[in-house]
Motif scaffolding. Structure first.
Motif, PDB file in Angstrom:
ATOM      1  N   LEU A 232     -58.249 -22.265  52.357  1.00  0.00           N
ATOM      2  CA  LEU A 232     -58.180 -21.387  51.188  1.00  0.00           C
ATOM      3  C   LEU A 232     -57.963 -22.200  49.916  1.00  0.00           C
ATOM      4  N   ASP A 233     -57.186 -23.254  50.033  1.00  0.00           N
ATOM      5  CA  ASP A 233     -56.944 -24.236  48.966  1.00  0.00           C
ATOM      6  C   ASP A 233     -56.301 -25.433  49.654  1.00  0.00           C
ATOM      7  N   THR A 234     -55.723 -26.332  48.893  1.00  0.00           N
ATOM      8  CA  THR A 234     -55.156 -27.536  49.507  1.00  0.00           C
ATOM      9  C   THR A 234     -53.701 -27.360  49.946  1.00  0.00           C
ATOM     10  N   ALA A 235     -53.157 -26.147  49.885  1.00  0.00           N
ATOM     11  CA  ALA A 235     -51.728 -25.952  50.170  1.00  0.00           C
ATOM     12  C   ALA A 235     -51.354 -26.402  51.578  1.00  0.00           C
ATOM     13  N   LYS A 236     -52.109 -25.967  52.591  1.00  0.00           N
ATOM     14  CA  LYS A 236     -51.774 -26.345  53.965  1.00  0.00           C
ATOM     15  C   LYS A 236     -52.028 -27.831  54.203  1.00  0.00           C
ATOM     16  N   LEU A 237     -53.058 -28.381  53.565  1.00  0.00           N
ATOM     17  CA  LEU A 237     -53.329 -29.811  53.671  1.00  0.00           C
ATOM     18  C   LEU A 237     -52.181 -30.621  53.074  1.00  0.00           C
ATOM     19  N   VAL A 238     -51.679 -30.173  51.930  1.00  0.00           N
ATOM     20  CA  VAL A 238     -50.547 -30.848  51.301  1.00  0.00           C
ATOM     21  C   VAL A 238     -49.310 -30.756  52.185  1.00  0.00           C
ATOM     22  N   ALA A 239     -49.068 -29.581  52.766  1.00  0.00           N
ATOM     23  CA  ALA A 239     -47.914 -29.419  53.641  1.00  0.00           C
ATOM     24  C   ALA A 239     -48.021 -30.336  54.857  1.00  0.00           C
ATOM     25  N   MET A 240     -49.218 -30.449  55.429  1.00  0.00           N
ATOM     26  CA  MET A 240     -49.419 -31.352  56.568  1.00  0.00           C
ATOM     27  C   MET A 240     -49.219 -32.805  56.147  1.00  0.00           C
ATOM     28  N   ALA A 241     -49.778 -33.188  55.002  1.00  0.00           N
ATOM     29  CA  ALA A 241     -49.626 -34.565  54.523  1.00  0.00           C
ATOM     30  C   ALA A 241     -48.154 -34.905  54.292  1.00  0.00           C
ATOM     31  N   ASN A 242     -47.416 -33.981  53.715  1.00  0.00           N
ATOM     32  CA  ASN A 242     -45.984 -34.216  53.490  1.00  0.00           C
ATOM     33  C   ASN A 242     -45.233 -34.321  54.814  1.00  0.00           C
ATOM     34  N   LEU A 243     -45.626 -33.524  55.795  1.00  0.00           N
ATOM     35  CA  LEU A 243     -45.006 -33.598  57.115  1.00  0.00           C
ATOM     36  C   LEU A 243     -45.285 -34.960  57.758  1.00  0.00           C
ATOM     37  N   ILE A 244     -46.535 -35.421  57.645  1.00  0.00           N
ATOM     38  CA  ILE A 244     -46.903 -36.730  58.184  1.00  0.00           C
ATOM     39  C   ILE A 244     -46.087 -37.832  57.516  1.00  0.00           C
ATOM     40  N   ARG A 250     -43.042 -45.205  58.540  1.00  0.00           N
ATOM     41  CA  ARG A 250     -43.652 -46.486  58.202  1.00  0.00           C
ATOM     42  C   ARG A 250     -44.656 -46.248  57.074  1.00  0.00           C
ATOM     43  N   ALA A 251     -45.218 -47.328  56.543  1.00  0.00           N
ATOM     44  CA  ALA A 251     -46.193 -47.207  55.460  1.00  0.00           C
ATOM     45  C   ALA A 251     -47.477 -46.562  55.965  1.00  0.00           C
ATOM     46  N   ILE A 252     -48.039 -45.698  55.135  1.00  0.00           N
ATOM     47  CA  ILE A 252     -49.322 -45.056  55.411  1.00  0.00           C
ATOM     48  C   ILE A 252     -50.302 -45.526  54.346  1.00  0.00           C
ATOM     49  N   ALA A 253     -51.449 -46.031  54.761  1.00  0.00           N
ATOM     50  CA  ALA A 253     -52.414 -46.578  53.812  1.00  0.00           C
ATOM     51  C   ALA A 253     -53.146 -45.474  53.058  1.00  0.00           C
ATOM     52  N   TYR A 254     -53.488 -44.382  53.758  1.00  0.00           N
ATOM     53  CA  TYR A 254     -54.257 -43.320  53.107  1.00  0.00           C
ATOM     54  C   TYR A 254     -54.162 -42.029  53.899  1.00  0.00           C
ATOM     55  N   ILE A 255     -54.446 -40.922  53.212  1.00  0.00           N
ATOM     56  CA  ILE A 255     -54.628 -39.610  53.832  1.00  0.00           C
ATOM     57  C   ILE A 255     -55.888 -39.003  53.236  1.00  0.00           C
ATOM     58  N   LEU A 277     -46.343 -38.405  48.523  1.00  0.00           N
ATOM     59  CA  LEU A 277     -46.750 -39.594  49.260  1.00  0.00           C
ATOM     60  C   LEU A 277     -46.115 -40.827  48.635  1.00  0.00           C
ATOM     61  N   GLY A 278     -45.903 -41.849  49.448  1.00  0.00           N
ATOM     62  CA  GLY A 278     -45.391 -43.094  48.917  1.00  0.00           C
ATOM     63  C   GLY A 278     -46.399 -43.769  48.010  1.00  0.00           C
ATOM     64  N   SER A 279     -45.928 -44.674  47.182  1.00  0.00           N
ATOM     65  CA  SER A 279     -46.811 -45.350  46.233  1.00  0.00           C
ATOM     66  C   SER A 279     -47.887 -46.174  46.926  1.00  0.00           C
TER      67      SER A 279
END
Length: 345
Positions: A232-244, A250-255, A277-279
């Motif tokens: 519907l929008d990026t809300a659930k994607l953002v919630a998943m990314a924040n959960l990850i 550890r460091a994550i290179a990209y999502i 997300l981390g820098s």
């Protein structure tokens, strides 16, 4: 703003060498990592794992299950003479395929077709995605645990065979993403799905050595070249990314996140303002589509940039489902044109 490009995984050319010789000259300056394109049996994502499961002496076709799974498989269950606590799987093939493709990667880099500092990207499905697609629901937890052990062995073999400075491992979060969205009717009943995810995400992330890049592809499915549902929008994607980000430890290179072709409005991207997300973590938006080319891609870039200026671009999912190599190359040319690379007619 100069933008980086991410290639999600499958590419739809005939050989690994052809993938590297095509994407390197076209996009090399914008790529931090490159997959082998997943040719052959891997072209349909997890489909190539079904014969391995079907051949297992610990599993058999469930004669009592009606019809097929949503992916068209005959559903499997634990064999009548197998002990659930004795299930194990042989090598799954991911490390073996990657070792062979890495030789082509090294040759292409030595020949100057790929940048010297680029990494070799290996894309892995989550065990839950594979097992839920192949097995009847009651046996999924037991079979998933055994398959997860085999997948962790694949990760270890990958990291032993390929120099860490050259390696990136990407987890494909697909089945979990569509269930997390909350609108699919086939979702299994899991009391606390966020806790279920955190436990698996943490295990999968900590299996990757700190000096190997780790990335995530968030996916709404690509069966028959269409999403199972549209975000519907990026809300659930953002919630998943924040959960990850919270679970990985550890460091994550990209999502990477998908963008439907019709969404060139700021409202779709507005939830990106809540992304934490981390820098060190780069965001890639899958907003490249063949149907409306460079013009449509630029519209979606502009809409996304009004909310979050710093991101790279990608396709929504892998691009192996298109029928011809010419179409694959056209999609790659759209990527190049959208980031300002000169593209031959």
């Amino acid at each position: 703003m100069s933008r980086d490009v991410h290639l999600v995984g499958s590419i739809g050319l005939d050989t690994v060498a052809e993938v590297f010789s095509t994407v390197g000259p076209l996009l090399g300056g914008h790529l931090g990592r490159v997959p082998d394109g997943e040719p052959g049996g891997r072209r349909m994502w997890i489909g190539w794992q079904y014969p391995l499961l079907r051949a297992s002496p610990f599993l058999e076709v469930d004669a009592d299950a009606a019809g097929r799974t949503k992916n068209g498989f005959l559903p499997l269950t634990i064999a009548h003479d197998a002990r659930p606590d004795g299930i194990s799987f042989p090598e799954l093939g991911y490390a073996r395929e990657a070792r062979a493709s890495y030789l082509d990667f090294a040759a292409a880099r030595e020949a100057g077709l790929l940048p010297r500092d680029i990494r070799f990207q290996v894309c892995l499905p989550t065990p839950f995605s594979v097992v839920l697609a192949a097995c009847t629901r009651p046996v999924v937890p037991t079979v998933e645990a055994a398959y997860a052990r085999a997948m962790m062995r694949e990760v270890r073999l990958l990291c032993e065979a390929i120099p860490h400075r050259d390696l990136c491992i990407q987890w494909d979060i697909c089945t979990e993403m569509t269930i997390f969205d909350g609108r699919v009717g086939w979702a299994p009943e899991i009391a606390d799905f966020a806790a279920f995810l955190r436990e698996r995400l943490a295990r999968q992330a900590t299996a990757i050595p700190a000096d190997v890049e780790l990335g995530y592809h968030l996916c709404y499915g690509d069966l028959d070249a269409r999403h199972s549902i549209e975000p519907l929008d990026t809300a659930k994607l953002v919630a998943m990314a924040n959960l990850i980000a919270g679970a990985a430890g550890r460091a994550i290179a990209y999502i990477h996140m998908p963008v439907p072709i019709a969404r060139d409005d700021a409202a779709y991207f507005a939830p990106l303002a809540d992304l934490r997300l981390g820098s060190e973590t780069q965001l890639f938006l899958g907003l490249v589509h063949a149907a409306d080319g460079v013009a449509g891609t630029v519209r979606r870039i502009e809409a996304a940039a009004s909310i979050r200026p710093d991101f790279g671009i990608a396709s929504e999912c892998g691009i192996s489902r298109v029928k011809t190599p010419d179409t694959v190359r056209e999609i790659l040319r759209i990527h190049a044109a959208a980031v300002g690379e000169p593209v031959a007619a």
